[in-house]
Design a protein around this motif. Structure first.
Motif, PDB file in Angstrom:
ATOM      1  N   GLY A  94       0.824  -1.217   0.000  1.00 60.98           N
ATOM      2  CA  GLY A  94       0.000   0.000   0.000  1.00 60.98           C
ATOM      3  C   GLY A  94       0.854   1.260   0.000  1.00 60.98           C
ATOM      4  O   GLY A  94       0.516   2.242  -0.671  1.00 60.98           O
ATOM      5  N   ILE A  95       1.923   1.281   0.760  1.00 55.82           N
ATOM      6  CA  ILE A  95       2.853   2.421   0.731  1.00 55.82           C
ATOM      7  C   ILE A  95       3.816   2.252  -0.445  1.00 55.82           C
ATOM      8  O   ILE A  95       4.110   3.200  -1.170  1.00 55.82           O
ATOM      9  CB  ILE A  95       3.677   2.497   2.042  1.00 55.82           C
ATOM     10  N   ASP A 110       9.893  -6.978  -3.395  1.00 59.91           N
ATOM     11  CA  ASP A 110       8.840  -7.464  -2.480  1.00 59.91           C
ATOM     12  C   ASP A 110       8.877  -8.984  -2.551  1.00 59.91           C
ATOM     13  O   ASP A 110       9.575  -9.555  -3.404  1.00 59.91           O
ATOM     14  CB  ASP A 110       7.456  -6.921  -2.895  1.00 59.91           C
TER      15      ASP A 110
HETATM   16  N1  LIG Z   1       6.531   5.229   9.697  1.00 62.13           N
HETATM   17  C1  LIG Z   1       5.300   5.629   9.435  1.00 62.13           C
HETATM   18  O1  LIG Z   1       4.969   6.813   9.619  1.00 62.13           O
HETATM   19  C2  LIG Z   1       4.289   4.690   8.886  1.00 62.13           C
HETATM   20  C3  LIG Z   1       4.528   3.335   8.878  1.00 62.13           C
HETATM   21  N2  LIG Z   1       3.626   2.458   8.333  1.00 62.13           N
HETATM   22  C4  LIG Z   1       3.963   1.033   8.363  1.00 62.13           C
HETATM   23  O2  LIG Z   1       4.438   0.625   7.084  1.00 62.13           O
HETATM   24  C5  LIG Z   1       4.256  -0.789   6.947  1.00 62.13           C
HETATM   25  C6  LIG Z   1       3.660  -1.134   5.590  1.00 62.13           C
HETATM   26  O3  LIG Z   1       2.371  -0.609   5.476  1.00 62.13           O
HETATM   27  P1  LIG Z   1       1.485  -0.853   4.135  1.00 62.13           P
HETATM   28  O4  LIG Z   1       2.290  -0.566   2.928  1.00 62.13           O
HETATM   29  O5  LIG Z   1       0.211  -0.163   4.336  1.00 62.13           O
HETATM   30  O6  LIG Z   1       1.248  -2.432   4.236  1.00 62.13           O
HETATM   31  P2  LIG Z   1       0.884  -3.460   3.051  1.00 62.13           P
HETATM   32  O7  LIG Z   1       0.483  -4.725   3.674  1.00 62.13           O
HETATM   33  O8  LIG Z   1      -0.032  -2.823   2.082  1.00 62.13           O
HETATM   34  O9  LIG Z   1       2.289  -3.654   2.311  1.00 62.13           O
HETATM   35  C7  LIG Z   1       3.365  -4.255   2.933  1.00 62.13           C
HETATM   36  C8  LIG Z   1       4.188  -4.945   1.885  1.00 62.13           C
HETATM   37  O10 LIG Z   1       5.294  -5.554   2.544  1.00 62.13           O
HETATM   38  C9  LIG Z   1       5.548  -6.756   1.874  1.00 62.13           C
HETATM   39  N3  LIG Z   1       6.359  -7.657   2.667  1.00 62.13           N
HETATM   40  C10 LIG Z   1       6.009  -8.466   3.689  1.00 62.13           C
HETATM   41  N4  LIG Z   1       7.065  -9.185   4.104  1.00 62.13           N
HETATM   42  C11 LIG Z   1       8.114  -8.810   3.331  1.00 62.13           C
HETATM   43  C12 LIG Z   1       9.461  -9.188   3.265  1.00 62.13           C
HETATM   44  N5  LIG Z   1       9.975 -10.118   4.083  1.00 62.13           N
HETATM   45  N6  LIG Z   1      10.244  -8.600   2.335  1.00 62.13           N
HETATM   46  C13 LIG Z   1       9.737  -7.664   1.515  1.00 62.13           C
HETATM   47  N7  LIG Z   1       8.471  -7.263   1.524  1.00 62.13           N
HETATM   48  C14 LIG Z   1       7.668  -7.832   2.421  1.00 62.13           C
HETATM   49  C15 LIG Z   1       4.167  -7.329   1.563  1.00 62.13           C
HETATM   50  O11 LIG Z   1       4.237  -8.308   0.549  1.00 62.13           O
HETATM   51  C16 LIG Z   1       3.432  -6.070   1.145  1.00 62.13           C
HETATM   52  O12 LIG Z   1       3.509  -5.866  -0.243  1.00 62.13           O
HETATM   53  C17 LIG Z   1       3.388  -1.208   8.128  1.00 62.13           C
HETATM   54  O13 LIG Z   1       4.198  -1.786   9.133  1.00 62.13           O
HETATM   55  C18 LIG Z   1       2.804   0.101   8.622  1.00 62.13           C
HETATM   56  O14 LIG Z   1       2.433   0.066   9.973  1.00 62.13           O
HETATM   57  C19 LIG Z   1       2.466   2.901   7.787  1.00 62.13           C
HETATM   58  C20 LIG Z   1       2.183   4.244   7.756  1.00 62.13           C
HETATM   59  C21 LIG Z   1       3.044   5.231   8.346  1.00 62.13           C
END
Ligand SMILES: NC(=O)C1=CN([C@@H]2O[C@H](COP(=O)(O)OP(=O)(O)OC[C@H]3O[C@@H](n4cnc5c(N)ncnc54)[C@H](O)[C@@H]3O)[C@@H](O)[C@H]2O)C=CC1
Ligand SMILES: O=C([O-])CC(=O)C(=O)O
Length: 343
Positions: free
Chosen positions: A40-41, A62
């Motif tokens: 998503g990000i 990914d």
């Molecule tokens: N620092 C900040 O301000 C923020 C942090 N986040 C965090 O960012 C993270 C990702 O969020 P989203 O993109 O919404 O989640 P998402 O579930 O949409 O995407 C996460 C991606 O990570 C991939 N992934 C999982 N395991 C992996 C691995 N071992 N190697 C590579 N890729 C892998 C998944 O396949 C997926 O495509 C979450 O932990 C969320 O809490 C979200 C918003 C703000």
């Protein structure tokens, strides 16, 4: 044209330039890798990094789905060359020679969860990705987005220490979204143009550990009452939860986070390229408080962190906020360190 009209046109153009997130002009060749690029990000962040003229190679990794994202983004007519990598076998190639690695890999929150509830899954993901970074691009700047940032950054530090590659100047917890939110909410309340606003946000990246310093906000707005400042502080601290609840089970902030991540990565690129006085807030190894990691304003340079600014003068309300956040932030940092030492 009348001089007053010219001046107002100039001011509009200046604001437009300030609001533009990405750098203009080119620099040395730079490779940026995004781990979690199909998420998503990861997807909108890949798009924004493809628009950044300071990026010459964009490596999208990914566990699955990245060939499609890479093919799509690669058709955009900007200079960066895009490559997609899927699955652990391709992680080394994805990382090799990277200048910056951005990590938005891992699970996001659902309503009712805290960021710490993500620890059990995301700690392991971050640990394995950082192990690969240490092997394949040990000198890269690491921009950690995966939550809970208050613990994932200490995990990364411990992994790098174990691998003998730790450089505290090169590890950043991305807290830019807190700054982006604080700027937006402050501008609306104070009635000032958002492109002119600056607000430091210090501490960490979860609930009360997020401490916006509205007493240092510019342009200053004396019209804001103490109640207004309290409400702005609470909204900034709860910004992530506001989005999680509005998305009602479909994840957390992705678009605003991609924007914030792109702004922060751009600042890192400018620093690497020797642009002077690039300052942003980030959660880094720090000694400005008794805690080993802390978010505050950081000057970015050719080696990553050039120096860490002090907190500056705090209002009584902010002093209280600072004292209240320490226990939780300390516990989250220690939890990360313990995990990395035991696993
Ligand atoms: N620092 C900040 O301000 C923020 C942090 N986040 C965090 O960012 C993270 C990702 O969020 P989203 O993109 O919404 O989640 P998402 O579930 O949409 O995407 C996460 C991606 O990570 C991939 N992934 C999982 N395991 C992996 C691995 N071992 N190697 C590579 N890729 C892998 C998944 O396949 C997926 O495509 C979450 O932990 C969320 O809490 C979200 C918003 C703000
Ligand atoms: O709230 C979440 O889980 C995602 C996040 O870190 C944010 O939006 O600030």
């Amino acid at each position: 044209m009348r001089p007053s009209m010219l001046r107002s046109m100039e001011s509009v153009l200046r604001r437009a330039a300030d609001a533009r997130y990405f750098s203009s002009g080119a620099g040395p060749e730079r490779k940026v890798a995004i781990l979690g690029a199909a998420g998503g990000i990861g997807q909108p962040l890949s798009l924004l990094m493809k628009l950044n003229p300071l990026v010459s190679q964009l490596s999208l990794y990914d566990i699955a789905g990245t060939p499609g994202v890479a093919a799509d983004v690669s058709h955009i007519n900007t200079a960066a060359q895009v490559a997609g990598f899927a699955g652990e076998d391709q992680l080394g190639e994805a990382l090799k020679d990277s200048d910056i690695v951005i990590i938005p890999a891992g699970v996001p929150r659902k309503p009712g969860m805290t960021r710490d509830d993500l620890f059990n899954i995301n700690a392991g993901i971050v640990k394995s990705l950082c192990t690969a970074i240490a092997k394949h691009c040990p000198h890269a700047l690491v921009n950690m987005i995966s939550n809970p940032v208050n613990s994932t950054v200490p995990i990364a530090a411990e992994v790098f220490k174990k691998m003998g590659t730790y450089d505290e100047k090169k590890l950043f917890g991305v807290t830019m979204l807190d700054v982006v939110r604080a700027k937006t909410f402050y501008a609306a309340k104070a009635g000032v143009p958002v492109a002119d606003v600056n607000v430091p946000v210090v501490g960490g990246h979860a609930g009360i550990t997020i401490l916006p310093l509205f007493s240092q906000a510019t342009p200053s707005a004396n019209s804001l009452s103490h109640e207004d400042i309290k409400a702005l502080t609470k909204r900034t601290q709860d910004g992530g939860t506001e989005v999680v609840e509005a998305k009602a089970g479909k994840g957390s902030a992705t678009l605003s986070m991609a924007y914030a991540g792109a702004v922060f990565a751009d600042a890192c690129l400018k620093g690497l390229n020797g642009v002077p006085d690039v300052v942003e807030c980030s959660f880094v190894q720090s000694n400005i408080t008794e805690l080993p990691f802390f978010a505050s304003k950081v000057r970015l340079g050719k080696n990553g962190v050039e120096d860490i600014h002090g907190l500056g003068p705090l209002s009584d309300f902010e002093k209280q906020g600072l004292e209240s956040l320490k226990e939780e932030l300390k516990a989250s940092i220690e939890k990360g360190i313990k995990f990395a030492k035991e696993n």
